[in-house]
Scaffold this motif. Structure first.
Motif, PDB file in Angstrom:
ATOM      1  N   ASN A  46      22.270  35.606 -36.928  1.00 11.47           N
ATOM      2  CA  ASN A  46      21.600  36.970 -36.828  1.00 11.47           C
ATOM      3  C   ASN A  46      20.410  37.078 -36.402  1.00 11.47           C
ATOM      4  O   ASN A  46      19.620  37.637 -37.144  1.00 11.47           O
ATOM      5  N   GLY A  47      19.878  36.399 -35.526  1.00 14.80           N
ATOM      6  CA  GLY A  47      18.317  36.302 -35.105  1.00 14.80           C
ATOM      7  C   GLY A  47      17.562  35.358 -35.946  1.00 14.80           C
ATOM      8  O   GLY A  47      16.418  35.203 -35.658  1.00 14.80           O
ATOM      9  N   GLU A  48      17.934  34.822 -37.033  1.00 15.71           N
ATOM     10  CA  GLU A  48      17.450  33.742 -37.900  1.00 15.71           C
ATOM     11  C   GLU A  48      17.505  32.412 -37.385  1.00 15.71           C
ATOM     12  O   GLU A  48      18.824  32.035 -37.623  1.00 15.71           O
ATOM     13  N   GLU A  49      16.645  31.938 -37.016  1.00  8.09           N
ATOM     14  CA  GLU A  49      17.069  30.285 -36.214  1.00  8.09           C
ATOM     15  C   GLU A  49      16.960  29.326 -37.390  1.00  8.09           C
ATOM     16  O   GLU A  49      15.829  29.335 -38.362  1.00  8.09           O
ATOM     17  N   ILE A  50      17.958  28.385 -37.115  1.00  7.57           N
ATOM     18  CA  ILE A  50      17.708  27.177 -38.152  1.00  7.57           C
ATOM     19  C   ILE A  50      17.052  26.186 -37.203  1.00  7.57           C
ATOM     20  O   ILE A  50      17.944  25.727 -36.200  1.00  7.57           O
ATOM     21  N   ASN A  56      17.635  18.710 -40.393  1.00  8.50           N
ATOM     22  CA  ASN A  56      17.427  17.223 -40.756  1.00  8.50           C
ATOM     23  C   ASN A  56      16.827  17.072 -42.128  1.00  8.50           C
ATOM     24  O   ASN A  56      17.475  16.135 -42.809  1.00  8.50           O
ATOM     25  N   ASN A  57      15.990  17.802 -42.450  1.00  6.20           N
ATOM     26  CA  ASN A  57      15.336  17.689 -43.811  1.00  6.20           C
ATOM     27  C   ASN A  57      16.561  18.031 -44.914  1.00  6.20           C
ATOM     28  O   ASN A  57      16.905  17.402 -45.825  1.00  6.20           O
ATOM     29  N   ALA A  58      17.018  19.209 -44.441  1.00  7.34           N
ATOM     30  CA  ALA A  58      18.283  19.618 -45.603  1.00  7.34           C
ATOM     31  C   ALA A  58      19.417  18.924 -45.648  1.00  7.34           C
ATOM     32  O   ALA A  58      19.876  18.378 -46.665  1.00  7.34           O
ATOM     33  N   TYR A  59      19.741  18.202 -44.495  1.00 12.80           N
ATOM     34  CA  TYR A  59      20.960  17.220 -44.423  1.00 12.80           C
ATOM     35  C   TYR A  59      20.506  15.856 -45.316  1.00 12.80           C
ATOM     36  O   TYR A  59      21.382  15.280 -45.967  1.00 12.80           O
ATOM     37  N   ARG A  81      27.876  16.032 -40.370  1.00 11.70           N
ATOM     38  CA  ARG A  81      26.740  16.777 -39.893  1.00 11.70           C
ATOM     39  C   ARG A  81      27.231  18.257 -39.374  1.00 11.70           C
ATOM     40  O   ARG A  81      26.637  19.165 -39.557  1.00 11.70           O
ATOM     41  N   ARG A  82      28.313  18.194 -38.963  1.00 12.90           N
ATOM     42  CA  ARG A  82      28.807  19.588 -38.348  1.00 12.90           C
ATOM     43  C   ARG A  82      29.404  20.340 -39.813  1.00 12.90           C
ATOM     44  O   ARG A  82      29.248  21.416 -39.601  1.00 12.90           O
ATOM     45  N   SER A 138      13.671  14.598 -54.165  1.00 12.60           N
ATOM     46  CA  SER A 138      14.461  15.353 -53.182  1.00 12.60           C
ATOM     47  C   SER A 138      13.906  15.872 -51.948  1.00 12.60           C
ATOM     48  O   SER A 138      14.534  16.641 -51.282  1.00 12.60           O
ATOM     49  N   GLY A 139      12.571  15.823 -52.118  1.00 12.86           N
ATOM     50  CA  GLY A 139      11.597  16.311 -50.936  1.00 12.86           C
ATOM     51  C   GLY A 139      11.467  17.715 -51.165  1.00 12.86           C
ATOM     52  O   GLY A 139      11.369  18.439 -50.125  1.00 12.86           O
ATOM     53  N   PHE A 140      11.588  18.309 -52.366  1.00  7.79           N
ATOM     54  CA  PHE A 140      11.264  19.668 -52.403  1.00  7.79           C
ATOM     55  C   PHE A 140      10.093  20.040 -52.799  1.00  7.79           C
ATOM     56  O   PHE A 140       9.308  18.934 -53.560  1.00  7.79           O
ATOM     57  N   SER A 141       9.442  21.110 -52.759  1.00 11.79           N
ATOM     58  CA  SER A 141       8.239  21.643 -53.489  1.00 11.79           C
ATOM     59  C   SER A 141       8.731  22.896 -54.532  1.00 11.79           C
ATOM     60  O   SER A 141      10.102  23.044 -54.373  1.00 11.79           O
ATOM     61  N   GLU A 142       8.061  23.292 -55.402  1.00 16.77           N
ATOM     62  CA  GLU A 142       8.666  24.170 -56.511  1.00 16.77           C
ATOM     63  C   GLU A 142       8.914  25.318 -55.584  1.00 16.77           C
ATOM     64  O   GLU A 142       9.867  26.070 -56.158  1.00 16.77           O
TER      65      GLU A 142
END
Length: 148
Positions: A46-50, A56-59, A81-82, A138-142
């Motif tokens: 809906n117009g919001e791009e991934i 790759n980071n989320a995967y 991945r799909r 996990s590679g997250f920030s708060e």
């Protein structure tokens, strides 16, 4: 007219000019192979791009969280991945729908939910060290963890 140009373009100066033009186009083309834009959109919801970096980071975070056996089979990797991309699209649609309908979570409720998560507790009490360790691993920030 073209014949006159061809007759006069037989000398070594003409060959130098042609070589410079060819070299310019060759180097320009090679540069395009090395300067790949890392923010290539994988999918638009809906117009919001991934973009590719976000995917790759989320995967990678998902693979670390699952601690699953990673197969060397390229077809199995492509399938995983799909499926993960399909989940990201579904999550994005749910977030867009919730936002459009005015659904929000309050900061105190979010803080209570995080503090009550058993993975972040040590002897039944919230452990800031465990929470920080989880975020680092996990590679997250708060702020990004609060979003997910």
């Amino acid at each position: 007219m073209l014949q006159a140009i061809r007759d006069k373009a037989q000398g070594w100066i003409a060959w130098v000019i042609v070589a410079v033009i060819c070299l310019t186009f060759a180097l320009w083309g090679v540069q395009e192979y090395f300067n790949v834009d890392p923010n290539v959109p994988v999918v638009a919801v809906n117009g919001e791009e991934i973009d590719l970096n976000m995917f790759n980071n989320a995967y990678q975070r998902d693979q670390l969280r699952q601690q699953s056996d990673i197969s060397d089979d390229p077809l199995a990797q492509l399938t995983r991945r799909r499926e993960f991309l399909d989940r990201m699209v579904t999550d994005a649609l749910m977030i867009q729908s919730a936002t459009a309908n005015g659904l929000r979570i309050s900061d105190p409720h979010l803080a209570r939910t995080i503090r009550s998560e058993p993975a972040f507790q040590d002897a039944g009490v919230f452990s800031e060290a465990r929470f920080s360790s989880f975020l680092r691993n996990s590679g997250f920030s708060e702020s990004t963890f609060d979003f997910f």
